[in-house]
Design an enzyme around this catalytic site. Structure first.
Site, PDB file in Angstrom:
ATOM      1  N   ASP A 119       0.837  -1.198   0.000  1.00 31.65           N
ATOM      2  CA  ASP A 119       0.000   0.000   0.000  1.00 31.65           C
ATOM      3  C   ASP A 119       0.878   1.258   0.000  1.00 31.65           C
ATOM      4  O   ASP A 119       1.864   1.324   0.754  1.00 31.65           O
ATOM      5  CB  ASP A 119      -0.864  -0.038   1.272  1.00 31.65           C
ATOM      6  CG  ASP A 119      -1.944   1.016   1.271  1.00 31.65           C
ATOM      7  OD1 ASP A 119      -2.779   1.002   0.364  1.00 31.65           O
ATOM      8  OD2 ASP A 119      -1.966   1.852   2.202  1.00 31.65           O
ATOM      9  N   GLU A 167       1.585  -0.688  -5.029  1.00 32.69           N
ATOM     10  CA  GLU A 167       0.657   0.379  -5.390  1.00 32.69           C
ATOM     11  C   GLU A 167       1.501   1.644  -5.345  1.00 32.69           C
ATOM     12  O   GLU A 167       1.690   2.251  -4.294  1.00 32.69           O
ATOM     13  CB  GLU A 167      -0.503   0.494  -4.393  1.00 32.69           C
ATOM     14  CG  GLU A 167      -1.534   1.529  -4.833  1.00 32.69           C
ATOM     15  CD  GLU A 167      -2.047   2.438  -3.730  1.00 32.69           C
ATOM     16  OE1 GLU A 167      -2.984   3.186  -3.986  1.00 32.69           O
ATOM     17  OE2 GLU A 167      -1.507   2.442  -2.617  1.00 32.69           O
TER      18      GLU A 167
HETATM   19  C1  GLC Z   1      -4.256   2.992  -0.689  1.00 33.83           C
HETATM   20  C2  GLC Z   1      -5.486   2.106  -0.548  1.00 33.83           C
HETATM   21  C3  GLC Z   1      -6.629   2.942  -0.085  1.00 33.83           C
HETATM   22  C4  GLC Z   1      -6.276   3.567   1.248  1.00 33.83           C
HETATM   23  C5  GLC Z   1      -4.958   4.332   1.166  1.00 33.83           C
HETATM   24  C6  GLC Z   1      -4.427   4.649   2.531  1.00 33.83           C
HETATM   25  O1  GLC Z   1      -4.361   3.924  -1.702  1.00 33.83           O
HETATM   26  O2  GLC Z   1      -5.752   1.446  -1.755  1.00 33.83           O
HETATM   27  O3  GLC Z   1      -7.824   2.200   0.027  1.00 33.83           O
HETATM   28  O4  GLC Z   1      -7.290   4.439   1.655  1.00 33.83           O
HETATM   29  O5  GLC Z   1      -3.967   3.585   0.532  1.00 33.83           O
HETATM   30  O6  GLC Z   1      -3.947   3.500   3.161  1.00 33.83           O
END
Ligand code: GLC
Length: 546
Positions: free
Chosen positions: A212, A277
């Site tokens: 994340d 991500e």
């Molecule tokens: C990422 C996740 C999202 C979350 C954010 C903070 O972007 O996909 O759902 O709110 O991180 O952890």
């Protein structure tokens, strides 16, 4: 006691290169105990469905101990399961069954921030400015005579300032909600802790991690001002990037973290992987996250962001494939996830949106690389746009008016009454209500129904796994077409598979590509080939020398 469960799926350590990964938003997938919230046992019970659907792996969103301020992306204990989702024994039973069915498990890891209820943060709040407890987070003194101004001009991605002041006058950084304080990744204890957390889950047999906010852990030294109001034109991380490199994203030192993580992953058998991500200013910078000494994949969200036009898709596909050649790692294709409006709705909603979404699925699944499906897309679910405000739980909603709840509604399994088999028989609870139109979209309603979206996905996934031209990593060759039509072929073992997508405003006649294998809308036979309707895709097969 440490339970070490080696993955039995050791045959192909490069499994992730062409896998189809199904994202399970745990809260909304299947509820085994009737409390209205999905859980690990619910997933376990539905594994045969996923096996039959034809996916290779599941990515589970966070199920760790959490106050659930941000749907579990606020973790209070990284080594335990929140009681609402079950317990560690449930996790172990679930992963054992998944592996027995040949399904791999990827778990989410949330390293940029903890929950404000994490013992480290409660200790930091109880301790004094300058204490070792505070050093694990990003505490700073404010500006102005009395320190009443935040330390810099950074804004939270969920809206408002990225700093919150504590009673003794210091401020702490939270790129997201105030309940998600950012960790100090220049602190060796933070690094050791997360290396240990990785091992904890690897010891339990996980096949990979989805990282994340993988680009956010290191902040520029001195925490310099951004210098402009970064939130004026949009709050998505992608929208922020067009404005130049931000001091809290994609800093060079972040790569040291992944260079330390990779040997840990590689020390386990069976091909353990990590997908980032990550958002970066340029494709070249995003590519730096990938490689034999860093991560295996980074999500490319350009495909998701492509507009419904042949030019837009063609450009995104060409760029992604060119980049994947440079980094020697396969592309990831994503149409939907738990943060974005479902693609049926993005493509126009209603019948048009569904028709396009089905065509986009055939386009995506014909491309080389790894495809990530979001739960419910195989049912053609649209975004739920009319949730009552008081039920919305996305922390961004209160601060910005934008909410991601509409793509997180529990998915329909069966029956005539909401929540359509989400819970055990007779349970009427679900943490968000499903619309009545979802009765016709349930798994049971679509199973065995010719032309249903579920059967389309099943057919496409079956072909993708068994067809030599799709099962491998061979590239694509674009074919000459009329305007608004995309056509490419992939070839292996004397067989050519051609994917044609009609994004023009009139049906097109297609001839010469062989026998249709699967189509997203009904094809009509013509003397000279087949007529492909508007907003539709089809796969053909031919054997040039056969
Ligand atoms: C990422 C996740 C999202 C979350 C954010 C903070 O972007 O996909 O759902 O709110 O991180 O952890």
């Amino acid at each position: 006691m440490t339970v070490s469960i080696p993955s039995p799926l050791t045959s192909d350590i490069d499994w992730w290169r062409s896998a189809v990964v199904y994202q399970v938003y745990v809260r909304s997938f299947a509820d085994s105990d009737g409390d209205g919230v999905g859980d690990l046992q619910g997933i376990r019970e539905r594994l045969p469905y996923l096996r039959e659907l034809g996916v290779d792996a599941l990515w589970l969103t966070p199920f760790y101990t959490s106050p659930m301020v941000d749907g579990g992306y606020d973790v209070a204990d990284y080594r335990d399961v929140d009681p609402m989702f079950g317990n560690l024994a449930d996790f172990e039973a679930m992963i054992t069954d998944a592996h027995a069915l040949g399904l791999r498990i990827i778990v989410d890891i949330v390293p940029n921030h903890t929950s404000d209820k994490h013992p480290w943060f409660t200790a930091a709040l109880a301790a004094a400015p300058g204490s070792p407890e505070r050093a694990r987070y990003l505490f700073a003194d404010g500006k102005g005579d009395d320190g009443a101004q935040p330390p810099n001009d950074w804004e939270s991605i969920f809206g408002g300032p990225a700093w919150t002041r504590v009673p003794d006058g210091q401020w702490y950084l939270h790129l997201f909600d105030p309940a998600q304080p950012d960790l100090n990744w220049r602190h060796s204890e933070v690094r050791r802790e997360f290396e240990d957390i990785l091992r904890f889950w690897l010891d339990r047999g996980v096949d990979g991690f989805r990282i994340d906010v993988a680009h956010g852990m290191i902040k520029a030294a001195g925490l310099p001002d951004v210098g402009f109001n970064s939130m004026t034109t949009g709050r998505r991380q992608s929208e922020l990037l067009g404005k130049g490199r931000l001091p809290y994203f994609d800093q060079d030192e972040v790569h040291d973290i992944y260079r330390a993580w990779r040997p840990i992953l590689d020390s386990y058998p069976g091909g353990r992987m990590a997908v980032a991500e990550a958002w970066a200013e340029t494709p070249q910078r995003l590519a730096r996250y990938i490689g034999p000494d860093e991560l295996h994949q980074a999500f490319s969200f350009d495909f998701l962001d492509a507009t419904w036009s042949a030019d837009s898709f063609r450009k995104v596909i060409d760029t992604a494939l060119a980049e994947s050649t440079i980094v020697g790692a396969p592309t990831t294709w994503v149409l939907s996830n738990h943060d974005r409006q479902r693609h049926v709705t993005r493509y126009g909603d209603g019948e048009v949106g569904l028709r396009r979404a089905r065509a986009a699925a055939l386009l995506m699944l014909a491309l080389p690389g790894c495809a990530y499906l979001y739960q419910g897309e195989e049912l053609g679910l649209p975004e739920v746009l009319d949730l009552p405000d008081e039920l919305r739980q996305d922390p961004a909603f209160l601060r910005t008016g934008e909410s991601r709840d509409g793509c997180r509604v529990p998915i329909p399994w069966s029956g005539d009454l909401a929540p359509y088999g989400f819970g055990p028989a007779g349970s009427a609870l679900s943490w968000l209500p499903a619309p009545t139109t979802w009765r016709a979209l349930s798994v049971a309603a679509q199973t065995g129904t010719p032309g249903s979206t579920l059967e389309l996905y099943r057919a496409a996934l079956r072909i993708r796994h068994t067809h030599p031209a799709l099962a491998g990593l061979g590239g694509i060759t674009w074919l000459e077409t009329g305007p608004g039509v995309l056509a490419f072929q992939r070839e292996a073992a004397g067989t050519v598979l051609t994917c044609v997508v009609n994004i023009s405003d009139a049906p097109v006649v297609i001839d010469g590509y062989g026998t249709p294998l699967v189509a997203s809308s009904t094809l009509t036979e013509r003397d000279c080939g087949h007529l492909l309707p508007v907003d539709a895709a089809v796969w053909f097969e031919r054997h040039p020398n056969g």
